[in-house]
Scaffold this active site. Structure first.
Site, PDB file in Angstrom:
ATOM      1  N   ASP A   1      50.052  49.589  39.547  1.00 37.66           N
ATOM      2  CA  ASP A   1      49.835  48.496  38.597  1.00 37.66           C
ATOM      3  C   ASP A   1      50.623  48.711  37.303  1.00 37.66           C
ATOM      4  O   ASP A   1      50.820  49.849  36.877  1.00 37.66           O
ATOM      5  CB  ASP A   1      48.335  48.374  38.298  1.00 37.66           C
ATOM      6  CG  ASP A   1      47.984  47.010  37.714  1.00 37.66           C
ATOM      7  OD1 ASP A   1      48.795  46.072  37.821  1.00 37.66           O
ATOM      8  OD2 ASP A   1      46.888  46.893  37.131  1.00 37.66           O
TER       9      ASP A   1
ATOM     10  N   ASN B   1      47.077  38.054  45.145  1.00 33.52           N
ATOM     11  CA  ASN B   1      48.366  37.910  44.448  1.00 33.52           C
ATOM     12  C   ASN B   1      49.117  36.617  44.786  1.00 33.52           C
ATOM     13  O   ASN B   1      50.069  36.255  44.092  1.00 33.52           O
ATOM     14  CB  ASN B   1      49.279  39.128  44.692  1.00 33.52           C
ATOM     15  CG  ASN B   1      48.839  40.369  43.951  1.00 33.52           C
ATOM     16  OD1 ASN B   1      48.962  41.490  44.457  1.00 33.52           O
ATOM     17  ND2 ASN B   1      48.311  40.210  42.741  1.00 33.52           N
TER      18      ASN B   1
HETATM   19  C1  IPE Z   1      46.238  44.991  42.249  1.00 36.37           C
HETATM   20  O1  IPE Z   1      46.907  44.711  41.061  1.00 36.37           O
HETATM   21  C2  IPE Z   1      47.111  44.646  43.408  1.00 36.37           C
HETATM   22  C3  IPE Z   1      48.326  45.442  43.550  1.00 36.37           C
HETATM   23  C4  IPE Z   1      48.646  46.526  42.864  1.00 36.37           C
HETATM   24  C5  IPE Z   1      49.228  44.989  44.546  1.00 36.37           C
HETATM   25  P1  IPE Z   1      46.622  43.375  40.246  1.00 36.37           P
HETATM   26  O2  IPE Z   1      47.393  43.488  39.002  1.00 36.37           O
HETATM   27  O3  IPE Z   1      46.876  42.193  41.106  1.00 36.37           O
HETATM   28  O4  IPE Z   1      45.063  43.498  39.980  1.00 36.37           O
HETATM   29  P2  IPE Z   1      44.125  42.747  38.942  1.00 36.37           P
HETATM   30  O5  IPE Z   1      44.391  41.280  39.095  1.00 36.37           O
HETATM   31  O6  IPE Z   1      44.493  43.223  37.579  1.00 36.37           O
HETATM   32  O7  IPE Z   1      42.748  43.142  39.330  1.00 36.37           O
HETATM   33  C1  IPE Z   2      51.581  45.538  40.051  1.00 35.78           C
HETATM   34  O1  IPE Z   2      52.051  45.205  38.786  1.00 35.78           O
HETATM   35  C2  IPE Z   2      52.406  44.922  41.149  1.00 35.78           C
HETATM   36  C3  IPE Z   2      51.753  43.822  41.862  1.00 35.78           C
HETATM   37  C4  IPE Z   2      50.527  43.436  41.729  1.00 35.78           C
HETATM   38  C5  IPE Z   2      52.587  43.100  42.800  1.00 35.78           C
HETATM   39  P1  IPE Z   2      51.583  43.876  38.054  1.00 35.78           P
HETATM   40  O2  IPE Z   2      52.564  42.807  38.380  1.00 35.78           O
HETATM   41  O3  IPE Z   2      50.174  43.566  38.354  1.00 35.78           O
HETATM   42  O4  IPE Z   2      51.751  44.314  36.547  1.00 35.78           O
HETATM   43  P2  IPE Z   2      50.822  43.879  35.326  1.00 35.78           P
HETATM   44  O5  IPE Z   2      49.423  44.309  35.655  1.00 35.78           O
HETATM   45  O6  IPE Z   2      50.959  42.395  35.166  1.00 35.78           O
HETATM   46  O7  IPE Z   2      51.390  44.642  34.176  1.00 35.78           O
HETATM   47 MG    MG Z   3      48.421  44.074  37.424  1.00 35.34          MG
END
Ligand code: IPE
Ligand code: IPE
Ligand code: MG
Length: 236
Positions: free
Chosen positions: A13, A61
């Site tokens: 993340d 997602n």
């Molecule tokens: C969790 O990250 C899913 C992945 C790392 C693929 P998100 O960024 O989507 O999670 P939330 O929405 O903050 O819970």
């Molecule tokens: C994790 O990084 C990757 C995916 C969920 C695909 P994020 O895209 O959630 O990054 P933040 O949380 O917005 O910084």
């Molecule tokens: Mg995230």
């Protein structure tokens, strides 16, 4: 004390925030995130981890902006193409954790190709969690059991999870500062050691990964018993 985790799972993340901090598009954060995937996969294999599970795209997602979703699947295709020779060379077998149905065709094709070409690899299993949601996985398992009129017990449920035949998650890492599971491996991580770091995924280094392993090695995994019982068990 625990030794090396057999199965490490990572909620990768912080890509978006990494890009935002640099005034870049979010997709650039995901691109940098792919480099971190290469780094950590290599280090996990060097350390002798049996299974590495990376959360790359959740069932939730799909709700992100269309451009970002499209960009993510495009990056996956590029990643799989460029990594195939390295995976073969390092004897790393790729597996998909998640429902492939809604995954774009091109990405599915590339995934199937890499899964086939790396099948039977002996050094490490790399599970990519794509269109993965733990609730959906469990519902699917229960439905299968019902369909074939099988008993519902721990063994039969585990046989119907995407991770069937793999050890349970010993260590679950989440980067990016959030302290939640976001519908990841709810069954397999039932007794995992949890490890949260603020580092954003694109900045996550192999030294950071080693630090998580070392932290894990200091944990006492009691599985419901007392400390004294564990000491008695290892005593001659
Ligand atoms: C969790 O990250 C899913 C992945 C790392 C693929 P998100 O960024 O989507 O999670 P939330 O929405 O903050 O819970
Ligand atoms: C994790 O990084 C990757 C995916 C969920 C695909 P994020 O895209 O959630 O990054 P933040 O949380 O917005 O910084
Ligand atoms: Mg995230």
């Amino acid at each position: 004390m625990s030794d090396l985790p057999r199965h490490v799972a990572i909620i990768m993340d912080g890509n978006g925030r990494w890009a935002q901090a640099r005034k870049l598009e979010r997709i650039e954060g995901h691109r940098a995130g792919a480099e971190a995937v290469r780094r950590i996969t290599t280090r996990a294999r060097e350390r002798g981890i049996e299974s590495l599970t990376l959360f790359a795209f959740s069932t939730e997602n799909w709700q992100r902006p269309k451009d970002e979703v499209r960009g993510l699947w495009g990056l996956l295709v590029d990643f799989l193409k460029s990594e195939l020779p390295t995976l073969i060379k390092n004897q790393i077998g790729l597996k998909l954790i998640g429902d492939p149905g809604p995954i774009p065709t091109l990405a599915q094709k590339q995934l199937n190709k890499v899964i086939k070409r790396t099948a039977g690899s002996t050094h490490m299993t790399l599970n990519l969690a794509l269109n993965y949601g733990a609730k959906a996985e469990l519902i699917h398992a229960f439905e299968q059991l019902k369909k074939y009129d099988q008993p519902i017990d721990e063994t039969s449920v585990e046989e119907h999870l995407y991770t069937a035949d793999q050890p349970p998650v010993d260590l679950l890492i989440r980067t990016g500062g959030e302290h939640r599971l976001s519908n990841f491996l709810l069954w397999q991580a039932a007794y995992a050691e949890l490890y949260f770091v603020d580092t954003l995924w694109p900045d996550y280094s192999d030294d950071d990964f080693d630090r998580a392993l070392s932290d894990f090695s200091q944990r006492e995994r009691r599985f419901g018993r007392t400390s004294a019982q564990l000491i008695d068990e290892v005593a001659p």
